[in-house]
Design a protein around this motif. Sequence first.
Motif, PDB file in Angstrom:
ATOM      1  N   ARG A  32      -3.426   3.699 -11.199  1.00 26.97           N
ATOM      2  CA  ARG A  32      -3.998   3.839  -9.865  1.00 26.97           C
ATOM      3  C   ARG A  32      -3.478   5.129  -9.250  1.00 26.97           C
ATOM      4  O   ARG A  32      -2.322   5.495  -9.441  1.00 26.97           O
ATOM      5  N   ILE A  34      -2.076   7.062  -6.084  1.00 30.86           N
ATOM      6  CA  ILE A  34      -1.359   6.629  -4.885  1.00 30.86           C
ATOM      7  C   ILE A  34      -0.971   7.850  -4.041  1.00 30.86           C
ATOM      8  O   ILE A  34      -0.892   8.974  -4.533  1.00 30.86           O
ATOM      9  N   GLN A  39       3.161   5.347  -0.939  1.00 40.20           N
ATOM     10  CA  GLN A  39       2.679   4.476  -2.018  1.00 40.20           C
ATOM     11  C   GLN A  39       1.325   3.816  -1.734  1.00 40.20           C
ATOM     12  O   GLN A  39       0.924   2.881  -2.413  1.00 40.20           O
ATOM     13  N   ARG A  41      -2.602   3.188  -1.842  1.00 37.58           N
ATOM     14  CA  ARG A  41      -3.632   3.468  -2.838  1.00 37.58           C
ATOM     15  C   ARG A  41      -4.676   4.426  -2.273  1.00 37.58           C
ATOM     16  O   ARG A  41      -5.069   4.337  -1.110  1.00 37.58           O
TER      17      ARG A  41
END
Length: 318
Positions: A32, A34, A39, A41
């Motif tokens: 993913r 980030i 942190q 998304r």
Amino acid sequence: MRSVWSGTLAFGLVSIPVKLGSAVSSHKISFRQIHLADQGRVRYQKTCELDEEVLTSADIGRAFETPDDQLVEVTDADLQALPLPTAKTIEVSGFVEAASVDAMQLDTPYFLAPSSPTANKPYVLMREALARSGKAAVGKFAMRNSEHLALITARDDILLLQTLRWPDELNSAADAVPRGKVNISDNELQLADTLIEALGEADLSAYHDEYAAAVEALVTAKLEGAEPPAAGEEGRGGQVVDLMSALQASVDQAKDSRGGDGRHATVTELSSKGDREGTSGKRTAKKAAKKTAAKKTAARKTAAKKPAKKAASHRKAN
């Protein structure tokens, strides 16, 4: 088995209700994106380039772009109404030797399964017929807004359908051919053959994805607050200066790793063999030359004696 397509397999006048299910699965590691600061998304929004409005899936359609930049809208209903006989039918149009199919043309494999109990008998009939003949059936079918060329083969108790790339999708290999003249000696070929023999048969079932396992171990270590696994040795690289030495080292390494006792010819032995064969050839040529010279000398002596004998015979007659 989750079905990704259903329809009919047409084998002459025999129709077999079938469904397709994926024959493979992927264990590819996905990440993913980030925001490094917190942190969070990263999300992507689809916007219209004309009014910059943020769009939902319901707002988005499809269009075909012509060479002169015109957009022609094509709806799901338009695609479903296409006059394609392959939309719900895999029409078998011929057969080929399974081993004759170019590996470059093979694409995605699917399990082809009967979709109802009434399909079992014709399904098994086609499976057995293909197995007995050693041939593969060729046909076309439409799936996911594309028409696919398909190869159908008997595999154990099932029929396996493998999509094929269209012939005009295969690129020419001309650009991959080494440029210039390359000379390979008999000794190099012999040692390469020895290396193939030393490495032995590969067991494909024993291979696994080490990258995926390494990433999983890394993630587990981070979650547990442990030290990540240490990196292994760097990959081998660099230019091979002495091909024969590299081949011999590879043979020795293969023998050690497999624990084999079979004796293989070394570089020195192969070179010595070549020298011996060359020396032997020279000696044979010299012997042949000496024999030829001796025969010529004997022939000249015989020819010289014949006139003398004729003159003596003439005197006696007189």
